[in-house]
Every structure is written in structure tokens, then in C-alpha cells.
Scaffold this motif. Structure first.
Motif, mmCIF file in Angstrom:
data_model
loop_
_atom_site.group_PDB
_atom_site.id
_atom_site.type_symbol
_atom_site.label_atom_id
_atom_site.label_comp_id
_atom_site.label_asym_id
_atom_site.label_seq_id
_atom_site.Cartn_x
_atom_site.Cartn_y
_atom_site.Cartn_z
ATOM 1 N N PHE A 80 -3.455 8.758 -6.489
ATOM 2 C CA PHE A 80 -2.315 7.961 -7.181
ATOM 3 C C PHE A 80 -2.638 6.440 -6.516
ATOM 4 O O PHE A 80 -2.578 5.713 -7.572
ATOM 5 C CB PHE A 80 -1.010 8.574 -6.948
ATOM 6 C CG PHE A 80 0.076 7.876 -7.493
ATOM 7 C CD1 PHE A 80 0.068 8.092 -8.880
ATOM 8 C CD2 PHE A 80 0.952 6.886 -7.113
ATOM 9 C CE1 PHE A 80 0.985 7.500 -9.745
ATOM 10 C CE2 PHE A 80 1.683 6.372 -7.631
ATOM 11 C CZ PHE A 80 2.003 6.634 -8.944
ATOM 12 N N LEU A 81 -2.965 6.107 -5.284
ATOM 13 C CA LEU A 81 -2.796 5.039 -4.950
ATOM 14 C C LEU A 81 -4.413 4.149 -5.204
ATOM 15 O O LEU A 81 -4.628 3.032 -4.683
ATOM 16 C CB LEU A 81 -2.549 4.720 -3.497
ATOM 17 C CG LEU A 81 -1.176 5.050 -3.088
ATOM 18 C CD1 LEU A 81 -0.853 5.034 -1.748
ATOM 19 C CD2 LEU A 81 -0.252 3.961 -3.920
ATOM 20 N N THR A 82 -5.570 4.997 -5.565
ATOM 21 C CA THR A 82 -6.932 4.635 -5.727
ATOM 22 C C THR A 82 -7.165 4.223 -7.240
ATOM 23 O O THR A 82 -6.835 4.935 -8.163
ATOM 24 C CB THR A 82 -7.995 5.638 -5.373
ATOM 25 O OG1 THR A 82 -7.271 6.236 -3.905
ATOM 26 C CG2 THR A 82 -9.145 5.392 -5.344
ATOM 27 N N GLN A 83 -7.722 3.021 -7.360
ATOM 28 C CA GLN A 83 -8.072 2.482 -8.296
ATOM 29 C C GLN A 83 -9.723 2.600 -8.383
ATOM 30 O O GLN A 83 -10.376 2.086 -7.145
ATOM 31 C CB GLN A 83 -7.855 0.958 -8.790
ATOM 32 C CG GLN A 83 -6.181 0.939 -9.065
ATOM 33 C CD GLN A 83 -6.037 -0.502 -9.465
ATOM 34 O OE1 GLN A 83 -5.426 -1.305 -8.536
ATOM 35 N NE2 GLN A 83 -5.928 -0.984 -10.555
ATOM 36 N N LYS A 92 -10.026 -0.058 -5.334
ATOM 37 C CA LYS A 92 -8.956 -0.883 -4.825
ATOM 38 C C LYS A 92 -8.046 0.172 -4.285
ATOM 39 O O LYS A 92 -7.863 1.047 -5.113
ATOM 40 C CB LYS A 92 -8.271 -1.868 -5.952
ATOM 41 C CG LYS A 92 -9.267 -2.950 -6.581
ATOM 42 C CD LYS A 92 -8.332 -3.662 -7.301
ATOM 43 C CE LYS A 92 -8.863 -4.915 -8.054
ATOM 44 N NZ LYS A 92 -7.762 -5.330 -9.021
ATOM 45 N N PRO A 104 -4.240 -0.038 -1.481
ATOM 46 C CA PRO A 104 -3.598 -0.270 -0.201
ATOM 47 C C PRO A 104 -3.992 0.018 0.942
ATOM 48 O O PRO A 104 -3.614 -0.424 2.035
ATOM 49 C CB PRO A 104 -2.243 -0.363 -0.769
ATOM 50 C CG PRO A 104 -2.114 0.864 -1.712
ATOM 51 C CD PRO A 104 -3.573 0.987 -2.505
ATOM 52 N N MET A 163 -2.043 -1.566 -8.621
ATOM 53 C CA MET A 163 -2.120 -0.261 -8.951
ATOM 54 C C MET A 163 -2.343 0.215 -10.263
ATOM 55 O O MET A 163 -1.785 -0.651 -11.059
ATOM 56 C CB MET A 163 -0.773 0.547 -8.448
ATOM 57 C CG MET A 163 -0.881 0.693 -6.783
ATOM 58 S SD MET A 163 0.906 1.251 -6.517
ATOM 59 C CE MET A 163 0.679 2.926 -6.862
ATOM 60 N N ASP A 164 -2.954 1.224 -10.682
ATOM 61 C CA ASP A 164 -3.206 1.619 -11.857
ATOM 62 C C ASP A 164 -1.812 1.991 -12.603
ATOM 63 O O ASP A 164 -0.970 2.428 -12.034
ATOM 64 C CB ASP A 164 -3.889 3.034 -11.823
ATOM 65 C CG ASP A 164 -5.404 2.982 -11.889
ATOM 66 O OD1 ASP A 164 -5.956 2.084 -12.149
ATOM 67 O OD2 ASP A 164 -5.930 3.894 -11.133
ATOM 68 N N TRP A 224 0.885 3.578 -14.076
ATOM 69 C CA TRP A 224 1.227 5.064 -13.632
ATOM 70 C C TRP A 224 1.192 6.074 -14.481
ATOM 71 O O TRP A 224 1.154 7.371 -14.391
ATOM 72 C CB TRP A 224 2.719 5.010 -12.835
ATOM 73 C CG TRP A 224 2.829 4.051 -11.560
ATOM 74 C CD1 TRP A 224 2.042 3.598 -10.839
ATOM 75 C CD2 TRP A 224 4.114 3.421 -11.024
ATOM 76 N NE1 TRP A 224 2.377 2.809 -9.830
ATOM 77 C CE2 TRP A 224 3.930 2.870 -9.739
ATOM 78 C CE3 TRP A 224 5.352 3.676 -11.097
ATOM 79 C CZ2 TRP A 224 4.416 2.191 -8.941
ATOM 80 C CZ3 TRP A 224 6.357 3.202 -10.349
ATOM 81 C CH2 TRP A 224 5.842 2.386 -9.237
ATOM 82 N N LYS A 243 -2.260 6.763 -15.071
ATOM 83 C CA LYS A 243 -2.759 7.493 -14.141
ATOM 84 C C LYS A 243 -2.482 9.028 -14.035
ATOM 85 O O LYS A 243 -3.189 10.002 -13.952
ATOM 86 C CB LYS A 243 -2.175 6.850 -12.749
ATOM 87 C CG LYS A 243 -2.729 7.323 -11.402
ATOM 88 C CD LYS A 243 -4.305 7.015 -11.350
ATOM 89 C CE LYS A 243 -4.678 7.244 -9.716
ATOM 90 N NZ LYS A 243 -6.094 6.675 -9.610
ATOM 91 N N GLU A 274 -2.857 -2.011 -15.376
ATOM 92 C CA GLU A 274 -2.247 -1.971 -13.900
ATOM 93 C C GLU A 274 -0.775 -2.277 -13.921
ATOM 94 O O GLU A 274 -0.171 -2.894 -14.777
ATOM 95 C CB GLU A 274 -2.901 -3.146 -12.974
ATOM 96 C CG GLU A 274 -4.326 -2.916 -13.261
ATOM 97 C CD GLU A 274 -5.273 -3.627 -12.026
ATOM 98 O OE1 GLU A 274 -4.526 -4.764 -11.697
ATOM 99 O OE2 GLU A 274 -6.030 -3.605 -11.773
#
Lengths: 482, 482
Positions: free
Chosen positions: A313-316, A329, A331, B1-2, B4, B7, B134
């Protein structure tokens, strides 16, 4: 944010923070003990520098020292106990550390900085430090060295924010419940192990620490103790699977799964895991991303053999259009390498994406397949080995005029390093080269086999063509040095 | 972030995102549908402004419109359908919105901006928008208005980062598993409801939407459907408890608990919940903190009756030494009020803590007890009512020369607003005052009882002493207007 250690003492004070099966501490005890240890370190004047090196095995003593360093607002320089003194001294100098705290039974005689054993710390008096009440998300919690393909090893800075976001991504992927207990058999000086410790602090979760990977012991723990998660690399998975198949044992009823790093598993192993009802979550990550950033759930695994899964979820994640390099990308991404901003800058694209150096593919459903390192990194038993670093260690070796290192498949370690050499003398023995390497490199980095060659294959621009070396091996065109 | 929504379409595409029991959409369908709706809004030129107002009940249609607005990169101005046209027009003007999207059956005839019904949106053509890939954590996802004690209502900005951190804090407190399904019976235009939608997006979790709170219906859902969590306010809890006691029904086996907002519960109710094996997590939070920031687990509840619990992992909390005001820091904290930075500045201490306006105590173990609003806010059925705002609505009323509003305990709504008046005429009826209020205020804000008084109690500096009014009521010293 509040200091995580103190926070969990109030939120989950009576819950076990750490246990090795004999010795256990609750979060309340952890907070108290790490306050005391910080005061003792202060009394020893061991906290004058912002960074403190730790050299330890997986042990409660090492865990507590690490917690004391964090609790006092300092940054841990994690040393890999498998490295040679030369390698460690480089890291100590590079990180400008003046103190290395070490587990008593380890040998630090060759380290070129002040060394303080854990018992010395324990026997010290306490000199009260001002309470460190907050963990700043931008501050470095830890530094871990990784070797690169070129130049000197790099100290990867991992902030509290990196660790927090990594733990959150893991929670969203694997879930988090109050019953969770994670067994840590991977080294705590690696991100795979240290990230378990940090998840423990952030979730208020019990970490079950094991000093070495002994498959019989781990198997018994998984059967008898209320462990929910375990992190493994492929060879550990295979060993645990074999015992499970042999004994027919069922793990404890709370067991939820294995988090696998260090490369995907083969179809046969996966099918055996399924047969034995062993849920495996394959994953992809690196020191720079504070552990996994892509993961493959067990339910998707059969349809996507060889895949590392989907970006969390946090990974692009994207692939470079020309080179297919995996770029990302998150965090959880390290803000840089210690003292080497120019090196880090080369890893970031103009539009701000991190260049992993890995080459990959995405299928139509968005599953990632990692095809290998663009820079020929070897992953052996969960450890990263960079061929150029191994070659550099042999650069001054009088026995050979040239050497080239490649990774080849290995049943036990997934990959192993082997070398091609142009010898200087007729009577050279593989053992001589092996001994030479062992004096200068961590043992796992030393080539397991040496092959004789007259000339190295190069492309037009003079770059070594490692794939041709591997082809020669496959075709049995080279002789092994005995 | 992507983004949501997109995602989760890749991570949990086949999982149900939203259902009202009849209509269901998977995350893949949600992504597709919210793309279409965003294109339709674009065709209607409804997205020219960064902010778009939404007026809706809890409905799948309202949920989808909200998702379309987020998906297109715009900010939702959430309107409370219980407010009067005067109140709503203030908010529309204050937020500089030029379009209000509304559920067809609601009355928008008095709204002073362009209004577009959900059916108009559905019947529109599609005009492709550039993909919004994003979600920037610093960007406003939503704005919700809260009335203050003084001056005009404030639009609380809630960023994507606020919602993300709130969802993470909730995950660390309540756990998160792939089986989670949260029932949303609280209004989606309140943070209690919208935060469930956002958790759904962030966790990849199913939201079970219910249009109104009908205790019989909710009870049946909790028994028959695989719901794991429900958010309630005290009167809902009591109604559900009563049915459970009457029927002896057990909720479905996956049910994990009730998240209770709007004030702590009494010992008797708590004991009954325990008897009925109904786990209640009490909590404390506000629009400015994107939902709960302090929570009391069921296991701690009996020993800490009346407490709101402990500050969550992401919450830093302190009490002002002089005033005992609850002050806090959290990454879920709103960055400010729309267009009123000076107003927000008054809520932040010089050292950067947010002043909640609530007065509290912490016990030795760190449990928080909220003693009340420093500014006399009334919480009635989960809605916040500010006495000064109600008084202001009556300021021009010809029937009374002065009015004072206080909250008093109420069996059904926890608290209710009542008024003390100095009448201008002998023949005044309570109904006249009630009708006057209903034309200008949301119905829940209109005082339920009116009491006659000759003079208001004031302190030396002229400030109204509301506690004295309550005392007069307790002692039956005042006559109620009929």
C-alpha cells in the motif's frame, strides 16, 4: 512522536516485549531496563557521540543494548558480526563512531575504536541522563552498511519514520492483532531482523528471539509456542518444510505465516508448502527500504510462480522504460547514505524515484517479477554479496594476476560466489585463494570454487561479460582449481 | 502515495469495498465507477473548483460520489443534512464552493449555489479527466464544519495524511485483519462515519453501509453478517444492548467489538455489556483529530469507569498545568481551519500543542478522564452543540429579551440543550420559541425545554455562570414554560 519504548510501557506495560525462551521482559521492564542501561552507558562516557556501534549476535543482551541506545536518543551503527576486522574498521571509521558495544564472547581485538563489552556496561554505575521523551521521525534510528558494486560500502540511514512506515506497510499487508508474536531468527543487525524489533515496539508485540537458526529448535518453537509470524530466507524455509514433512507436526494454532525474503521460491517447494498448509508470503525489499515493499500473498502464489508480488500500500513502483530497472517511492525509503550524498544522488532519478539497481517485469495484473541485479549482486543465504567488492579484496593477491567473481545457483544458499582466475603460479591451490580471501572478507563472501581461465570475456567498451563466464561454467568449458 | 482507490483496485480488486446489503461493489468496480463518475462530473463542469460540496444520507450513491471527488483530486466539503439552509449557505459561502452534489430526495431549494442531484450526475455524459494517480498526504481530502463557542463555524481541513495516520492509529489500537468488515451507521458526513470509509480504502476493508440507525436492523446485521466492527454513540450502544438482552442472540463469530465515541459509558451499562459479552472500546476524539486519539480497551474498562482510555500510539497528550486543558500532538491533527488561520492559531500553544478546549485528568496509570468542555459544549446523540451558537440564533428573537443555553443529562441522547429565557410577553409558549429555533437551527440544536428566569447569574467579570443555572434546575427552583 512519543518515545516508543516509554509509550509501550504505558500502552502495553504488562505484555512481553522480548523473550528468548528463558529470559523475558515486559514492555514496562524494557522501559526501566533501557533507562538504566542508558544511564550506565552515560556513566561510561559511551554516549558522547550521536552514533554508537553495536556488534552482537541475536541475544536479549544485544537487544537491550540496542534499545538503550535508541531510548537515549542515539543512533545505532549495526555491525555485521560476520565481517572481517578490516571491513568493520572501515565502517567504524566511516561512521565516525568512537565506541563499539559488543557481546562478550565476540572478538574485538582488532577493532580500531574503544570497545565496551555488554558486561562492562552492566557492571557500570548509573549516571542519570535527561529523559529522551520523543522519537523524531526525521532522525536516524539506525545505520546499516551495504556494499555496492563500485567504491566503498555505504552506510544506509534508516530514520524512525522509515521504520514506522515500514511497520505500517507490513501491518496493512499481513494484518496486526494483539495476539501477534514474531520469531526472530534472522540477524538483528540486518534489516530483516531489526525490522522485527521495531515492529515489536510499534505494535506492542512480543519478539521471540533465537540466537542461531537451528531448524529443529525453530520447528519445536513453532509447534509449542504461540508464535504467529516468522521471517525466513529460502534455505530456512526448505529446512523447516522438510522437518514438517518428516514429522507431520502442526504448528501452534495461532500461527499465521512465514515472511520470506531473499528471492522467490520454486514451484515444487511452493506446492509442498501448500500441501503442508504452510502459508508463505514472498517478499522483495532491501536495506534502503527498511524491509519488504513488495509482497506475494499465499493465495496468489500458485498463479504467479516466481513473482515477488504486488507493491504494498505504501509503495509506488515503476519500471524504467529503457532498462526495466525497478524504481520506487515509499516513505520507508532511506533519506541517504552516511556522508555520501553524492553517491545517494546517483540512485535518485531526476523526477525523484529511487533506482533499486534491480531489473524486473510487471505482468498484466501488476505482479512484479525480479529478474536480477543490474549490477550482478549475489544473494547467498540471505546475505548480499557484490562481486566487485570480492574482486577488489583479491586485487593485491600475489597468486593471481586477475580475478572475476560471479554468482551461481546453489541448492543450499540459493546462490554462491565463484571466481575465475588467471593464476601467477603453476602450483596454486584453491585453498590458498580461499585462505587469502578469508583473511580479508566475511567468510560467506569468499568464492566457494575457483576456475582457471586464460582471458576474460569483455564487451566492446571493455566491460566484463559475466553472463559469458556463467555460460562457460554451464557448458563445462573450464577447469576447477583443486 | 498512489491514489488509494486505484491502489486497492490492484491490491484487493475482488474484495467488496462497499455494500448496503443489496448493492455491492468490489474495489475494482469502485475504481472503475469512480473514474466514470469523475468524468461525468467533469462533463457537467462540476469540477472547476478544487472544492466540491456533498449533501447526502448514508447511501452507496453518496459514498460513490465522495469517492469520485477524491479520485479526481478534489476536496470534499461535507455538509450535514441536519443543518438548516441558513447554516448550510454559510458553509457553502465560506468554503467558496460553486457546486453542491446532493442525494435526490433531499431538499436543496434554499441553497445558494449550483446544485446537482446524484441522478443528474449519473445521466451525464463522460468527459475524460486526466488520471489523478497520486494522493498527496499534505493535500486536503475533506473539510467538515464545526461550530465554535464564539464567532462563525470553522471548516476543519482533513488531509490525506491526517486520514492515513488516523487509520494507522486505529489499526494499532484495534488490530487489522483481512477479515475485517466495518458497519457504518453513523453519518458519513461526520468524521465518525467518513473515517470508516477512509479506513476501508486504506485497509482494503469492506464497509457495510446502513442508511439510518434502526436498532432492530443493525442487530440482525450483527447477528447474520460477518461484521467485525461497529462505531456507535452511547444511545446506539444502549439500544443494541437492550435487544441483545431481550433476544439472547449472539453476534456473528467474527465480531470483534464496538468503537464508542461521544463520551464514556456508565458502570451499569458497562457491566451489562460484559455480561452479554459485548466488547466496547470507549474513545475520545474530535473532528480536528480525524476521529479517535484516546481509547479504552474492554479489558481496562472495569477498573477505569468513566475514563476515555489511554492516548493511542500516535497521540502525544498533556494537561495544561493551570487549566487542566487537554492538549495534544498527533499526525492526525488538522493543519487548520479553512480561511481562518488566525482562529486556528489561537488553538495552538506557543510550543506547538493543540488546545482541545476539553478539561481532563490523568490517573497514575495514564488513563484519561475527560471532565467536560471548558467552553460548555453539549454532546447530544453524538452531535456537538455549542450553547453560544444556539443563543446567537435567538439574539434577534422578539419573544425574549435574553436567553441562556445549557446542556443537561438526558437518558436517550446523553445530553440535551435547554434554555433559560427572560420573556418579552406574558402569553409566550414554548412552542413559539421552539418553532423560531427550528427555522434557524438544525433541529437537534433547538432547546428541548425552556425555563423562565428573571435575571441571569454572572460572575464578577460579567461571565455567565452556567453551573448555577444547572443548580437551579436540579433544585427545581425554576418554572418551565409550557
Amino acid at each position: 512522536m512519543d518515545n516508543w519504548i516509554k509509550k509501550q510501557a504505558t500502552l502495553a506495560g504488562s505484555r512481553t516485549a522480548i523473550t528468548d525462551g528463558k529470559q523475558s521482559l515486559t514492555f514496562a521492564q524494557l522501559a526501566k531496563r533501557s533507562d538504566q542501561l542508558a544511564n550506565k552507558l552515560n556513566d561510561l562516557s559511551a554516549l558522547n557521540n550521536q552514533r554508537v556501534a553495536i556488534l552482537t549476535n541475536n541475544s536479549v543482551a544485544g537487544y537491550l543494548i540496542a534499545m538503550a541506545v535508541l531510548n537515549s536518543g542515539h543512533t545505532i551503527i549495526w555491525l555485521n558480526r560476520r565481517l572481517s576486522a578490516t571491513e568493520l574498521n572501515y565502517q567504524l571509521a566511516d561512521s565516525q563512531v568512537d565506541v563499539c558495544l559488543y557481546e562478550d564472547r565476540l572478538n574485538v581485538s582488532e577493532l580500531k575504536c574503544r570497545t565496551i563489552s555488554f558486561s562492562e556496561v552492566n557492571f557500570a554505575s548509573e549516571k542519570a541522563l535527561p529523559k529522551h521523551l520523543e522519537f523524531d521521525l526525521e532522525t536516524a534510528a539506525s545505520v546499516m552498511y551495504t556494499s555496492g558494486t563500485t567504491g566503498r560500502p555505504k552506510g544506509v540511514i534508516q530514520t524512525f519514520g522509515n521504520h514506522f512506515n515500514s511497520a505500517m506497510a507490513s501491518a496493512l499487508n499481513l494484518g496486526v492483532t494483539s495476539a501477534d508474536e514474531w520469531i526472530c531468527t534472522v540477524p538483528i543487525f540486518h534489516i530483516s531482523g531489526f525490522s522485527i524489533m521495531m515492529r515489536g515496539l510499534i505494535y506492542g508485540m512480543t519478539v521471540r528471539l533465537v540466537s542461531n537458526f537451528d531448524e529443529e529448535e525453530i520447528h519445536q518453537i513453532l509447534v509449542k509456542e504461540p508464535i504467529t509470524m516468522i521471517s525466513v530466507v529460502p534455505y530456512m524455509l526448505k529446512k523447516l518444510l522438510a522437518i514438517k514433512q518428516k514429522t507431520g507436526d502442526t504448528y501452534n494454532e495461532k500461527f499465521r505465516g512465514m515472511l520470506l525474503g531473499g528471492g522467490p521460491i520454486d514451484q515444487e517447494t511452493l506446492q509442498q508448502c501448500e500441501k503442508m498448509q504452510l502459508p508463505v508470503v514472498q517478499s522483495y525489499g532491501m536495506t534502503e527500504t527498511c524491509s519488504q515493499i513488495v509482497a506475494l500473498s499465499f493465495s496468489d502464489a500458485q498463479r504467479h510462480i516466481g513473482s515477488s508480488g504486488k507493491p504494498l500500500f505504501l509503495t509506488q513502483l515503476r519500471l524504467d522504460e529503457k532498462t526495466s530497472e525497478i524504481q520506487l517511492k515509499t516513505p520507508a525509503l532511506s533519506p541517504g547514505y552516511l556522508g555520501q550524498p553524492e553517491k545517494y544522488a546517483t540512485k535518485i532519478t531526476v523526477d525523484g524515484w529511487f533506482k533499486t539497481g534491480d531489473v524486473g517485469r510487471l505482468d498484466a495484473e501488476g505482479f512484479l517479477y525480479v529478474d536480477g541485479r543490474s549490477d550482478d549482486m549475489i544473494i547467498s543465504g540471505g546475505e548480499n554479496i557484490f562481486p566487485d567488492e570480492v574482486q577488489a579484496a583479491y586485487a593485491q593477491c600475489p597468486f593471481v594476476s586477475d580475478i572475476a567473481v560471479v554468482g551461481v545457483a546453489d541448492d543450499k544458499w540459493q546462490q554462491k560466489p565463484v571466481a575465475f582466475v588467471i593464476p601467477n603460479e603453476q602450483t596454486l591451490l584453491a585453498k590458498d585463494l580461499s585462505d587469502y580471501g578469508r583473511q580479508r572478507l566475511a567468510h560467506y563472501k569468499v568464492p566457494k570454487n575457483f576456475y582457471l581461465i586464460n582471458e576474460f570475456p569483455h564487451n566492446a567498451s571493455g566491460k566484463l561479460q559475466r553472463f559469458k563466464l556463467r555460460e562457460m561454467l554451464d557448458k563445462n568449458e573450464v577447469n576447477e582449481l583443486q
